[in-house]
Motif scaffolding. Structure first.
Motif, PDB file in Angstrom:
ATOM      1  N   ASN A   1       0.813  -1.224   0.000  1.00  0.00           N
ATOM      2  CA  ASN A   1       0.000   0.000   0.000  1.00  0.00           C
ATOM      3  C   ASN A   1       0.843   1.270   0.000  1.00  0.00           C
ATOM      4  O   ASN A   1       0.339   2.351   0.340  1.00  0.00           O
ATOM      5  CB  ASN A   1      -0.926   0.008   1.222  1.00  0.00           C
ATOM      6  CG  ASN A   1      -2.055  -0.990   1.085  1.00  0.00           C
ATOM      7  OD1 ASN A   1      -2.465  -1.330  -0.013  1.00  0.00           O
ATOM      8  ND2 ASN A   1      -2.560  -1.476   2.214  1.00  0.00           N
ATOM      9  N   LYS A   2       2.099   1.143  -0.373  1.00  0.00           N
ATOM     10  CA  LYS A   2       3.005   2.298  -0.329  1.00  0.00           C
ATOM     11  C   LYS A   2       2.484   3.473  -1.163  1.00  0.00           C
ATOM     12  O   LYS A   2       2.607   4.627  -0.752  1.00  0.00           O
ATOM     13  CB  LYS A   2       4.394   1.892  -0.818  1.00  0.00           C
ATOM     14  CG  LYS A   2       5.465   2.959  -0.576  1.00  0.00           C
ATOM     15  CD  LYS A   2       6.850   2.436  -0.960  1.00  0.00           C
ATOM     16  CE  LYS A   2       7.935   3.434  -0.554  1.00  0.00           C
ATOM     17  NZ  LYS A   2       7.788   4.736  -1.197  1.00  0.00           N
ATOM     18  N   ALA A   3       1.864   3.182  -2.311  1.00  0.00           N
ATOM     19  CA  ALA A   3       1.418   4.262  -3.200  1.00  0.00           C
ATOM     20  C   ALA A   3       0.373   5.140  -2.529  1.00  0.00           C
ATOM     21  O   ALA A   3       0.477   6.377  -2.549  1.00  0.00           O
ATOM     22  CB  ALA A   3       0.870   3.682  -4.500  1.00  0.00           C
ATOM     23  N   ILE A  44      -0.375   5.314   0.736  1.00  0.00           N
ATOM     24  CA  ILE A  44       0.160   5.907   1.964  1.00  0.00           C
ATOM     25  C   ILE A  44       1.040   7.115   1.629  1.00  0.00           C
ATOM     26  O   ILE A  44       0.901   8.188   2.231  1.00  0.00           O
ATOM     27  CB  ILE A  44       0.956   4.859   2.774  1.00  0.00           C
ATOM     28  CG1 ILE A  44       0.021   3.758   3.280  1.00  0.00           C
ATOM     29  CG2 ILE A  44       1.683   5.515   3.941  1.00  0.00           C
ATOM     30  CD1 ILE A  44       0.752   2.543   3.847  1.00  0.00           C
ATOM     31  N   ASP A  45       1.954   6.948   0.674  1.00  0.00           N
ATOM     32  CA  ASP A  45       2.833   8.059   0.281  1.00  0.00           C
ATOM     33  C   ASP A  45       2.035   9.204  -0.321  1.00  0.00           C
ATOM     34  O   ASP A  45       2.362  10.379  -0.107  1.00  0.00           O
ATOM     35  CB  ASP A  45       3.883   7.583  -0.718  1.00  0.00           C
ATOM     36  CG  ASP A  45       4.972   6.731  -0.081  1.00  0.00           C
ATOM     37  OD1 ASP A  45       5.004   6.640   1.162  1.00  0.00           O
ATOM     38  OD2 ASP A  45       5.778   6.143  -0.829  1.00  0.00           O
ATOM     39  N   ARG A  46       0.992   8.866  -1.082  1.00  0.00           N
ATOM     40  CA  ARG A  46       0.161   9.916  -1.696  1.00  0.00           C
ATOM     41  C   ARG A  46      -0.435  10.811  -0.621  1.00  0.00           C
ATOM     42  O   ARG A  46      -0.443  12.036  -0.755  1.00  0.00           O
ATOM     43  CB  ARG A  46      -0.936   9.260  -2.534  1.00  0.00           C
ATOM     44  CG  ARG A  46      -1.836  10.248  -3.264  1.00  0.00           C
ATOM     45  CD  ARG A  46      -1.190  10.827  -4.499  1.00  0.00           C
ATOM     46  NE  ARG A  46      -2.106  11.727  -5.189  1.00  0.00           N
ATOM     47  CZ  ARG A  46      -2.175  13.038  -4.986  1.00  0.00           C
ATOM     48  NH1 ARG A  46      -1.372  13.615  -4.116  1.00  0.00           N
ATOM     49  NH2 ARG A  46      -3.032  13.774  -5.673  1.00  0.00           N
ATOM     50  N   ASN A  72       0.642  11.082   2.686  1.00  0.00           N
ATOM     51  CA  ASN A  72       1.676  11.714   3.507  1.00  0.00           C
ATOM     52  C   ASN A  72       2.391  12.843   2.778  1.00  0.00           C
ATOM     53  O   ASN A  72       2.812  13.827   3.410  1.00  0.00           O
ATOM     54  CB  ASN A  72       2.700  10.673   3.960  1.00  0.00           C
ATOM     55  CG  ASN A  72       2.209   9.823   5.113  1.00  0.00           C
ATOM     56  OD1 ASN A  72       1.276  10.200   5.818  1.00  0.00           O
ATOM     57  ND2 ASN A  72       2.820   8.676   5.312  1.00  0.00           N
ATOM     58  N   ASN A  73       2.535  12.727   1.465  1.00  0.00           N
ATOM     59  CA  ASN A  73       3.265  13.747   0.709  1.00  0.00           C
ATOM     60  C   ASN A  73       2.378  14.890   0.231  1.00  0.00           C
ATOM     61  O   ASN A  73       2.867  15.855  -0.354  1.00  0.00           O
ATOM     62  CB  ASN A  73       3.949  13.111  -0.501  1.00  0.00           C
ATOM     63  CG  ASN A  73       5.035  12.112  -0.109  1.00  0.00           C
ATOM     64  OD1 ASN A  73       5.632  12.233   0.964  1.00  0.00           O
ATOM     65  ND2 ASN A  73       5.282  11.131  -0.959  1.00  0.00           N
ATOM     66  N   TYR A 112       5.167   3.083   8.913  1.00  0.00           N
ATOM     67  CA  TYR A 112       4.776   3.347   7.523  1.00  0.00           C
ATOM     68  C   TYR A 112       4.011   4.662   7.383  1.00  0.00           C
ATOM     69  O   TYR A 112       4.138   5.356   6.376  1.00  0.00           O
ATOM     70  CB  TYR A 112       3.937   2.196   6.979  1.00  0.00           C
ATOM     71  CG  TYR A 112       4.775   1.108   6.340  1.00  0.00           C
ATOM     72  CD1 TYR A 112       5.055   1.124   4.981  1.00  0.00           C
ATOM     73  CD2 TYR A 112       5.291   0.074   7.100  1.00  0.00           C
ATOM     74  CE1 TYR A 112       5.830   0.138   4.391  1.00  0.00           C
ATOM     75  CE2 TYR A 112       6.061  -0.923   6.530  1.00  0.00           C
ATOM     76  CZ  TYR A 112       6.334  -0.889   5.174  1.00  0.00           C
ATOM     77  OH  TYR A 112       7.096  -1.861   4.597  1.00  0.00           O
ATOM     78  N   TRP A 113       3.197   4.967   8.359  1.00  0.00           N
ATOM     79  CA  TRP A 113       2.388   6.180   8.265  1.00  0.00           C
ATOM     80  C   TRP A 113       3.122   7.419   8.776  1.00  0.00           C
ATOM     81  O   TRP A 113       2.690   8.537   8.511  1.00  0.00           O
ATOM     82  CB  TRP A 113       1.096   6.020   9.058  1.00  0.00           C
ATOM     83  CG  TRP A 113       0.176   4.971   8.517  1.00  0.00           C
ATOM     84  CD1 TRP A 113       0.312   4.237   7.377  1.00  0.00           C
ATOM     85  CD2 TRP A 113      -1.052   4.543   9.121  1.00  0.00           C
ATOM     86  NE1 TRP A 113      -0.749   3.374   7.231  1.00  0.00           N
ATOM     87  CE2 TRP A 113      -1.596   3.537   8.285  1.00  0.00           C
ATOM     88  CE3 TRP A 113      -1.735   4.907  10.290  1.00  0.00           C
ATOM     89  CZ2 TRP A 113      -2.794   2.904   8.587  1.00  0.00           C
ATOM     90  CZ3 TRP A 113      -2.918   4.263  10.579  1.00  0.00           C
ATOM     91  CH2 TRP A 113      -3.449   3.271   9.735  1.00  0.00           C
ATOM     92  N   GLY A 114       4.195   7.213   9.566  1.00  0.00           N
ATOM     93  CA  GLY A 114       4.940   8.346  10.107  1.00  0.00           C
ATOM     94  C   GLY A 114       4.267   8.970  11.324  1.00  0.00           C
ATOM     95  O   GLY A 114       4.309  10.197  11.499  1.00  0.00           O
TER      96      GLY A 114
END
Length: 341
Positions: free
Chosen positions: A98-100, A102-104, A106-107, A133-135
């Motif tokens: 699910n990195k895409a 999550i990064d979408r 967070n960024n 992962y979520w920071g």
């Protein structure tokens, strides 16, 4: 009578119990609610309106178009330019798959805030992975957004003396002690955030204990906010508004009402969708807290059901709620205003 659960136009005049009690609350849910009486003093260091973008219960691991729904929300964020964005749990499993999405999230903003939901640690995932992962700074924490103090709770504690099975839904003694200290030491206005509700339907096991604690700081607590229930509801307990924010993606109806809303290919790849009534478009909201007018405004979003709606399916799961009112593909616009003295 149980601790006051009342509409804006006054305290309830007689005890209410069961369904009648709940309906008396929910039938007034679209009305304006008063902010705490002493809230003006809490705003002394906050001079401009604060806006927060809200999204709840994306369930990226159930719905097939979670990334698309997140993108629609973040396009609105680009337009609205809030001071922070906040996801209220049941978001996306905290792992590489699910990195895409999550990064979408967070960024998309310098202040991207998270709450841990009960489903975020399904499939063998852990709380520590959510933090990594979520920071997140911790599983429960306090952060300041433009002078508004957000107290983020974790309703997934174990050890409830009233636990009867299923997912834990509890604020344990250690977290309660921490919350009590936060309420005592924070001077500015407070918003309390959780995944599981602190009041109303599906509330945590020790909801009344937490409500009593928040009531001790009613001069500072503006409102409490939760996801989890996939409904659109506002109620008031001991003078504090409690807002249930609807899911970005669907209403859960369960195995009994399993049906297909999309193509067989989508349901084959994402079988849990069959247990839902999906929303056509993503639901989310923008919350504005204005210290000048002592008001809170929620700008919501409407959608439509995909496939058969719950009434056509004969859904009777939500017996304490009204289909088309609290159970609907929408987040209503709301205005929480301190009345004139």
């Amino acid at each position: 009578m149980k601790k006051d659960i009342a509409p804006i136009d006054g305290e309830l005049k007689e005890p209410l119990s069961g369904r009648r009690h709940f309906l008396k609350t929910t039938l007034t849910a679209s009305m304006a609610f008063a902010l705490p009486a002493g809230v003006a003093a809490a705003f002394r260091n906050t001079k401009r309106p604060i806006k927060i973008g809200l999204i709840a219960d994306l369930h990226h691991d159930i719905i097939h178009d979670g990334l698309q729904r997140m993108n629609v929300f973040l396009e609105a964020v680009d337009t609205q330019r809030p001071d922070a964005i906040l996801q209220l749990g049941d978001f996306a499993y905290p792992g590489p798959v699910n990195k895409a999405v999550i990064d979408r999230f967070n960024n998309a903003h310098d202040t991207a805030l998270h709450v841990i939901g009960n489903h975020d640690t399904d499939a063998g995932y852990t709380t520590d992975q959510c933090l990594s992962y979520w920071g997140m700074p911790a599983r429960y924490y306090t952060t300041v957004v433009g002078g508004i103090h957000c107290i983020v709770l974790d309703g997934n504690d174990t050890g409830s003396p009233d636990y009867t099975g299923g997912y834990p839904s509890y604020i344990g003694p250690e977290q309660l002690s921490w919350l009590e200290n936060q309420l005592k030491t924070i001077e500015g206005p407070i918003v309390v955030v959780s995944h599981q509700p602190l009041a109303g339907i599906s509330a945590i096991d020790n909801a009344e204990e937490v409500q009593n604690l928040l009531a001790t700081a009613a001069d500072k607590v503006l409102f409490a906010l939760n996801g989890h229930t996939h409904i659109d509801l506002l109620l008031k307990v001991q003078g504090i508004p409690y807002l249930h924010l609807n899911s970005a993606s669907y209403l859960w109806v369960g195995d009994q009402y399993k049906h297909e809303s999309y193509t067989k290919k989508i349901h084959g790849a994402h079988p849990w969708i069959s247990n839902t009534c999906p929303y056509k478009e993503a639901l989310f909201a923008f919350l504005t807290i204005d210290p000048n007018t002592l008001s809170v405004t929620l700008e919501g979003r409407k959608s439509e059901w995909v496939g058969l709606p719950p009434d056509r399916l004969g859904v009777t799961t939500y017996t304490e709620l009204t289909l088309g009112e609290e159970v609907a593909p929408r987040i209503r616009d709301r205005h929480i205003l301190r009345p004139k003295r």
